[in-house]
Design an enzyme around this catalytic site. Structure first.
Site, PDB file in Angstrom:
ATOM      1  N   TRP A  62      -0.971 184.470  46.677  1.00 38.20           N
ATOM      2  CA  TRP A  62      -0.936 183.012  46.510  1.00 38.20           C
ATOM      3  C   TRP A  62      -0.992 182.598  45.041  1.00 38.20           C
ATOM      4  O   TRP A  62      -1.456 183.345  44.188  1.00 38.20           O
ATOM      5  CB  TRP A  62      -1.980 182.309  47.330  1.00 38.20           C
ATOM      6  CG  TRP A  62      -3.456 182.603  47.189  1.00 38.20           C
ATOM      7  CD1 TRP A  62      -4.177 183.505  47.908  1.00 38.20           C
ATOM      8  CD2 TRP A  62      -4.413 181.929  46.341  1.00 38.20           C
ATOM      9  NE1 TRP A  62      -5.499 183.439  47.552  1.00 38.20           N
ATOM     10  CE2 TRP A  62      -5.685 182.485  46.603  1.00 38.20           C
ATOM     11  CE3 TRP A  62      -4.317 180.904  45.386  1.00 38.20           C
ATOM     12  CZ2 TRP A  62      -6.844 182.059  45.940  1.00 38.20           C
ATOM     13  CZ3 TRP A  62      -5.467 180.473  44.732  1.00 38.20           C
ATOM     14  CH2 TRP A  62      -6.711 181.053  45.014  1.00 38.20           C
ATOM     15  N   TYR A 102      -6.367 173.083  55.516  1.00 42.50           N
ATOM     16  CA  TYR A 102      -5.533 172.324  54.574  1.00 42.50           C
ATOM     17  C   TYR A 102      -5.432 170.873  55.047  1.00 42.50           C
ATOM     18  O   TYR A 102      -4.996 170.607  56.172  1.00 42.50           O
ATOM     19  CB  TYR A 102      -4.131 172.941  54.424  1.00 42.50           C
ATOM     20  CG  TYR A 102      -4.116 174.325  53.795  1.00 42.50           C
ATOM     21  CD1 TYR A 102      -5.240 174.865  53.177  1.00 42.50           C
ATOM     22  CD2 TYR A 102      -2.963 175.100  53.815  1.00 42.50           C
ATOM     23  CE1 TYR A 102      -5.216 176.130  52.610  1.00 42.50           C
ATOM     24  CE2 TYR A 102      -2.933 176.371  53.242  1.00 42.50           C
ATOM     25  CZ  TYR A 102      -4.070 176.881  52.651  1.00 42.50           C
ATOM     26  OH  TYR A 102      -4.040 178.135  52.096  1.00 42.50           O
TER      27      TYR A 102
HETATM   28  P1  NDP Z   1       2.257 178.048  43.295  1.00 40.91           P
HETATM   29  O1  NDP Z   1       1.691 178.849  42.193  1.00 40.91           O
HETATM   30  O2  NDP Z   1       3.614 178.389  43.803  1.00 40.91           O
HETATM   31  O3  NDP Z   1       2.222 176.524  42.842  1.00 40.91           O
HETATM   32  C1  NDP Z   1       3.007 175.572  43.536  1.00 40.91           C
HETATM   33  C2  NDP Z   1       3.030 174.277  42.764  1.00 40.91           C
HETATM   34  O4  NDP Z   1       3.580 174.473  41.467  1.00 40.91           O
HETATM   35  C3  NDP Z   1       3.929 173.280  43.465  1.00 40.91           C
HETATM   36  O5  NDP Z   1       3.279 172.554  44.478  1.00 40.91           O
HETATM   37  C4  NDP Z   1       4.386 172.418  42.294  1.00 40.91           C
HETATM   38  O6  NDP Z   1       3.340 171.487  41.986  1.00 40.91           O
HETATM   39  C5  NDP Z   1       4.505 173.440  41.168  1.00 40.91           C
HETATM   40  N1  NDP Z   1       5.840 174.051  41.112  1.00 40.91           N
HETATM   41  C6  NDP Z   1       6.426 174.864  42.033  1.00 40.91           C
HETATM   42  N2  NDP Z   1       7.638 175.241  41.641  1.00 40.91           N
HETATM   43  C7  NDP Z   1       7.839 174.685  40.435  1.00 40.91           C
HETATM   44  C8  NDP Z   1       8.911 174.723  39.531  1.00 40.91           C
HETATM   45  N3  NDP Z   1      10.012 175.430  39.788  1.00 40.91           N
HETATM   46  N4  NDP Z   1       8.786 174.033  38.371  1.00 40.91           N
HETATM   47  C9  NDP Z   1       7.675 173.315  38.103  1.00 40.91           C
HETATM   48  N5  NDP Z   1       6.622 173.230  38.930  1.00 40.91           N
HETATM   49  C10 NDP Z   1       6.704 173.916  40.095  1.00 40.91           C
HETATM   50  O7  NDP Z   1       1.348 178.173  44.558  1.00 40.91           O
HETATM   51  P2  NDP Z   1       0.245 177.265  45.278  1.00 40.91           P
HETATM   52  O8  NDP Z   1      -0.944 177.144  44.417  1.00 40.91           O
HETATM   53  O9  NDP Z   1       0.867 176.029  45.803  1.00 40.91           O
HETATM   54  O10 NDP Z   1      -0.094 178.206  46.496  1.00 40.91           O
HETATM   55  C11 NDP Z   1       0.965 178.623  47.360  1.00 40.91           C
HETATM   56  C12 NDP Z   1       0.455 178.874  48.736  1.00 40.91           C
HETATM   57  O11 NDP Z   1      -0.491 179.927  48.717  1.00 40.91           O
HETATM   58  C13 NDP Z   1      -0.295 177.730  49.394  1.00 40.91           C
HETATM   59  O12 NDP Z   1       0.540 176.734  49.906  1.00 40.91           O
HETATM   60  C14 NDP Z   1      -1.034 178.457  50.473  1.00 40.91           C
HETATM   61  O13 NDP Z   1      -0.167 178.741  51.557  1.00 40.91           O
HETATM   62  C15 NDP Z   1      -1.424 179.740  49.758  1.00 40.91           C
HETATM   63  N6  NDP Z   1      -2.786 179.664  49.203  1.00 40.91           N
HETATM   64  C16 NDP Z   1      -3.741 180.448  49.804  1.00 40.91           C
HETATM   65  C17 NDP Z   1      -5.020 180.438  49.390  1.00 40.91           C
HETATM   66  C18 NDP Z   1      -6.014 181.280  50.093  1.00 40.91           C
HETATM   67  O14 NDP Z   1      -7.224 181.154  49.855  1.00 40.91           O
HETATM   68  N7  NDP Z   1      -5.590 182.162  50.959  1.00 40.91           N
HETATM   69  C19 NDP Z   1      -5.477 179.575  48.269  1.00 40.91           C
HETATM   70  C20 NDP Z   1      -4.402 178.825  47.671  1.00 40.91           C
HETATM   71  C21 NDP Z   1      -3.114 178.890  48.128  1.00 40.91           C
HETATM   72  P3  NDP Z   1       3.587 170.060  41.285  1.00 40.91           P
HETATM   73  O15 NDP Z   1       5.059 169.729  41.378  1.00 40.91           O
HETATM   74  O16 NDP Z   1       2.716 169.125  42.063  1.00 40.91           O
HETATM   75  O17 NDP Z   1       3.108 170.229  39.880  1.00 40.91           O
END
Ligand code: NDP
Length: 336
Positions: free
Chosen positions: A205, A54
């Protein structure tokens, strides 16, 4: 906060876990990243997930700084190895013994800790014998640098083979980290039944589909300012698969269902993945502390069976269920 066992282990983790992909060291400034971690701790989250890849190792550093001074025993810190890091040399990638044993040291230094609770294979390495990989992971555990091991985006068959070798080498493979959300259900037919049988829990995730299931992306409208879809450092590219008007229109139709349960749409999306009893935690990201405070309220929520059926009806036609997508979305060869 509610806590669940991670698979059939004695390790308890917060059922809402904080992850820092695309945010720490990239989309989000360090002070905001720290505020998000403080909010997570304040809201009762104890489990934090990152990876060496990351922001090309910066995310681990930011998380390590943000958690500095916290009682180590009160936290569960997870990281991963596989994707290329550093200058991109031939051994800066994959699950060879060399890369695993070197990478764990770099991760521990950046995270400012003597051990991680969970060390995960970030993908399956098609170019390293599985025995070599699992022996190296077992040695990481035996050296005290990780307490447990897990995998991410492995197929059911790969998980079964890895689990058997881990057992032979005397260590516990207790987790699988796949993508899982109302829109992306490819683990349900094969990965979940296999993991149930083997005592492996899912840490899922993108439960909000990267923000899409919060309902903030409106069909026919440009994405809101500051959202992941506008993040040219990487986020925009990652989220685009969900950003089409057919999906966004269906997602908007979930709003009355969330309102009826007195939930926001993001809370509904997180609670939805937690209805699956093989899911140990929903792994949620945040670009602002307010999102963390909103999202943690999904802990402990029970969605009635008839509402689960209603959600399926609303999303019918836009749900991805093909189990072959786990392998298809993973590298066929080790990335250079
Ligand atoms: P989410 O589906 O939780 O998306 C998070 C994003 O959504 C935030 O950064 C924000 O982005 C937006 N968000 C979150 N809460 C809200 C809300 N209440 N209202 C509106 N928008 C919101 O998960 P991620 O895609 O971030 O993935 C989570 C974790 O999973 C990662 O950090 C990682 O640890 C893991 N992961 C693992 C992978 C793997 O290959 N093993 C691949 C991908 C992720 P914004 O405000 O910028 O729009």
């Amino acid at each position: 906060m509610e806590f669940r066992y991670l698979g059939h282990s004695g390790l308890k983790i917060s059922e809402i876990t904080y992850g820092n992909w695309l945010t720490h060291g990239s989309q989000v400034e360090n002070d905001v990243a720290t505020e998000c971690v403080r909010a997570a701790l304040d809201a009762g989250i104890t489990t934090f997930d990152t990876a060496d890849v990351y922001a090309n190792t910066k995310a681990e550093t930011v998380l390590g700084d943000a958690l500095k001074g916290e009682r180590r025993e009160s936290l569960e810190i997870f990281t991963k190895v596989y994707w290329p890091t550093g200058p991109g040399g031939p051994n800066d990638v994959g699950l060879s013994r060399k890369h695993i044993l070197e990478s764990i040291n770099g991760s521990l230094t950046r995270l400012q800790t003597d051990y991680v609770d969970l060390y995960q294979a970030h993908r399956y390495d098609t170019e390293t014998p599985l025995e070599e990989t699992m022996q190296a992971f077992a040695d990481v555990v035996r050296s005290g640098k990780a307490l447990y091991i897990g995998v991410s985006e492995w197929t059911a068959e790969q998980i079964r083979a890895g689990h058997a070798l881990a057992k032979e080498f005397g260590v516990q493979l207790i987790s699988s980290q796949p993508q899982y959300s109302m829109l992306w259900r490819v683990i349900e037919d094969e990965v979940v039944p296999t993991c149930r049988e083997l005592g492996i829990g899912q840490i899922v995730w993108s439960p909000i589909a990267q923000g899409v299931l919060s309902g903030k992306y409106q069909p026919g409208q440009p994405p809101p300012a500051g959202s992941r879809a506008t993040d040219e450092k990487g986020g925009a590219d990652m989220i685009k698969r969900f950003l089409n008007d057919v999906v966004l229109t269906r997602v908007q139709a979930l709003k009355p269902i969330a309102t009826e349960l007195d939930l926001t749409m993001a809370q509904l999306a997180i609670a939805w993945v937690l209805q699956n009893d093989n899911v140990s935690a929903a792994l949620v990201g945040a670009s602002r502390p307010e999102q963390v405070y909103e999202n943690v309220k999904a802990a402990g929520v029970r969605i009635p069976d008839d509402v689960m059926k209603q959600i399926d009806q609303v999303l019918d036609g836009v749900i991805e269920r093909d189990p072959a997508k786990t392998a298809a979305n993973s590298p066929q060869d080790r990335p250079a």
